[in-house]
Scaffold this active site. Structure first.
Site, mmCIF file in Angstrom:
data_model
loop_
_atom_site.group_PDB
_atom_site.id
_atom_site.type_symbol
_atom_site.label_atom_id
_atom_site.label_comp_id
_atom_site.label_asym_id
_atom_site.label_seq_id
_atom_site.Cartn_x
_atom_site.Cartn_y
_atom_site.Cartn_z
ATOM 1 C CG LEU A 22 -1.872 1.565 1.876
ATOM 2 C CD1 LEU A 22 -3.382 0.697 2.309
ATOM 3 C CD2 LEU A 22 -0.843 1.976 2.712
ATOM 4 C CG ASN A 23 1.757 4.041 -3.194
ATOM 5 O OD1 ASN A 23 1.464 3.036 -3.389
ATOM 6 N ND2 ASN A 23 2.411 4.693 -3.739
ATOM 7 C CG ASP A 24 0.880 8.047 -2.542
ATOM 8 O OD1 ASP A 24 1.315 7.441 -2.311
ATOM 9 O OD2 ASP A 24 0.960 8.512 -3.754
ATOM 10 C CD GLN A 40 -1.637 4.535 -6.720
ATOM 11 O OE1 GLN A 40 -0.211 4.401 -7.559
ATOM 12 N NE2 GLN A 40 -2.713 5.186 -6.743
ATOM 13 C CE1 TYR A 83 2.243 4.332 -10.887
ATOM 14 C CE2 TYR A 83 3.235 5.988 -11.079
ATOM 15 C CZ TYR A 83 3.137 4.867 -11.136
ATOM 16 O OH TYR A 83 4.593 4.622 -11.629
ATOM 17 N NE ARG A 144 4.430 10.643 -10.082
ATOM 18 C CZ ARG A 144 5.964 11.002 -10.107
ATOM 19 N NH1 ARG A 144 5.624 10.901 -11.373
ATOM 20 N NH2 ARG A 144 6.593 11.000 -9.761
ATOM 21 C CG ASP A 145 0.187 11.998 -7.436
ATOM 22 O OD1 ASP A 145 -0.080 10.922 -8.165
ATOM 23 O OD2 ASP A 145 1.403 12.132 -7.645
HETATM 24 C C1 FRU Z 1 4.031 8.907 -4.275
HETATM 25 C C2 FRU Z 1 3.933 8.248 -5.935
HETATM 26 C C3 FRU Z 1 2.571 9.036 -6.498
HETATM 27 C C4 FRU Z 1 2.073 7.873 -7.931
HETATM 28 C C5 FRU Z 1 2.044 7.455 -6.369
HETATM 29 C C6 FRU Z 1 2.477 5.947 -7.627
HETATM 30 O O1 FRU Z 1 3.870 8.417 -3.362
HETATM 31 O O2 FRU Z 1 4.789 9.089 -6.065
HETATM 32 O O3 FRU Z 1 3.138 10.486 -7.102
HETATM 33 O O4 FRU Z 1 0.940 8.373 -7.789
HETATM 34 O O5 FRU Z 1 3.056 7.282 -5.653
HETATM 35 O O6 FRU Z 1 2.144 4.523 -6.498
#
Ligand code: FRU
Length: 443
Positions: A22-24, A40, A83, A144-145
């Site tokens: 898991l991330n964001d 994520q 992403y 992105r994002d």
């Molecule tokens: C931040 C990031 C975002 C990207 C995502 C990919 O942690 O690098 O910029 O969308 O993670 O997993």
């Protein structure tokens, strides 16, 4: 593939995936009676991979139900990852705006895409994706994002980026007549040279008349942890100007906090933030030990132009019992410790040791300086902050996650430390300490 057994620690009341990486946090919202949190996720391994959007939902922000993946990397334009992005309700539907990541032979392409849902559970990508195919001319391919929001008249999105001079920047877009028609407006802010080559995960909002921009800079010269940090800027972003003179404020003083996102809670009329309880580069080093998690929800408050990040009041409902701690005592590793100094000049020390892991975590307050130091098989860290007056500290512990809130979110420290099993507490100084065992929240 089921890889749960690879991971040593599971969490009780923090959002974390049943398996994988898991991330964001993404797409935070309230929609048709429920709160939704996406994140994520790489479900196939406990390491970064092609991102899916994991999904949990809740009626109370405490008890989370795991849902099916909302987005999968299954189209040309997002084949190497769906992403980060955000959510908005439009015409009774929930829209997710995210970045499609596509690897090219010597580079990559990032474009902005949409998916929608009637029920908040099953999502369908729109047929004319990507809705923003290319970045503005003065932006590199790091683009992105998207964070989407609406005011009385228009729908906007801020999108993270990098200038051709390799500085972080935030691009502002406005939606036209239809959801697939977006017009680039201008930059909202551009980084000074030392403040990072890429500004990821932007978020823009207003609280009590002040406007704030959150970004997660990458490659920031002054940031302690691998050049990554999460910061906010306060300023006047209006009048078609780009903010240049700005002050960066660190959101959290710990070393496991990144990519925060906020959303407006229409039920309780407040802004709530979640972040990734981890840090690029650091989480990769501990893959076999701990799976990723999100932080607890925090209420964002504006105090004279400075932001406070307070624990969500409902977290008190997780408490199952209460005990006043003696100078030498024990608690479970899924507890909250509440400390109240007897007067504003009290010096104190609280030390926690884990019998199983031999790790320790200590908070001390002396000469108006708070110091957090912790030690385990992966870390030996000391952090400090000058604080004139400490009126209350709340420390949330969850199988190796520690979240410390000082003075209702004036300062926060988010750190992983292997505090596992029964924990021994030692207290000295003029401090009243209560501990609460916290019940399970995640399904
Ligand atoms: C931040 C990031 C975002 C990207 C995502 C990919 O942690 O690098 O910029 O969308 O993670 O997993």
């Amino acid at each position: 593939m089921f890889i749960k057994d690879e991971v040593k620690y599971r969490y009780n009341y923090h959002i974390s995936p049943k398996q994988g990486w898991l991330n964001d946090p993404n797409g935070l919202c309230w929609f048709k009676g429920k709160y939704h949190v996406f994140f994520q996720s790489n479900p196939f391994a406990n390491q970064p991979g092609k991102s899916y959007w994991g999904h949990v939902s809740s009626e109370n922000l405490l008890d989370w139900q795991e849902e099916d993946f909302a987005l999968r990397p299954d189209q040309d334009y997002d084949c190497d990852g769906c992403y980060s992005g955000s959510a908005i309700e439009l015409n009774d539907k929930l829209f997710l705006m995210y970045t499609g990541h596509q690897n090219l032979s010597d580079s990559y392409k990032e474009s902005q895409c949409l998916a929608f849902s009637e029920d908040g559970i099953n999502f369908q990508k729109v047929s004319n994706n990507p809705v923003i195919e290319n970045p503005p001319e003065d932006n590199t391919n790091r683009f992105r994002d998207p964070k989407i929001w609406k005011n009385e008249k228009n729908i906007y999105a801020v999108i993270g980026g990098e200038s051709k001079e390799n500085r972080g920047q935030v691009n502002l877009y406005r939606m036209g007549e239809t959801f697939d028609n977006w017009q680039y407006q201008r930059k909202l802010a551009i980084a000074q040279k030392k403040d990072g080559i890429m500004w990821e995960c932007p978020d823009y909002f207003e609280i009590e008349g002040d406007t704030f921009l959150i970004v997660s800079p990458k490659g920031m010269q002054d940031a302690g942890i691998n050049g990554f940090a999460s910061v906010y800027l306060q300023g006047d972003f209006g009048f078609n100007q780009t903010l240049e003179g700005y002050e960066l404020n660190l959101i959290d003083l710990g070393q496991d906090f990144y990519a925060p996102q906020t959303f407006w809670d229409p039920i309780e009329k407040r802004r709530i933030m979640f972040a990734w309880f981890g840090m690029p580069g650091l989480q990769e080093q501990e893959l076999k030990k701990q799976v990723g998690a999100l932080t607890l929800p925090r209420v964002v408050k504006n105090k004279n132009g400075k932001l406070l990040f307070a624990p969500l009041p409902e977290l008190q409902q997780l408490r199952t019992d209460e005990k006043a701690l003696l100078p030498f005592d024990t608690i479970e590793d899924y507890s909250e410790i509440r400390m109240t100094p007897l007067n504003r000049h009290s010096n104190f020390l609280l030390r926690i040791t884990s019998k199983i892991e031999g790790s320790s975590y200590q908070i001390s307050y002396q000469d108006q300086k708070i110091e957090i130091s912790f030690f385990d098989s992966l870390r030996n860290v000391r952090q400090s902050q000058k604080i004139d007056k400490v009126s209350e500290l709340r420390l949330f512990l969850d199988s190796g996650l520690t979240e410390l809130f000082i003075n209702d979110g004036q300062h926060t420290f988010t750190n992983k430390c292997e505090l596992i099993g029964t924990l021994v507490i030692e207290i000295s100084g003029q401090l009243q300490v209560k501990a609460y065992t916290l019940r399970k929240g995640i399904q």
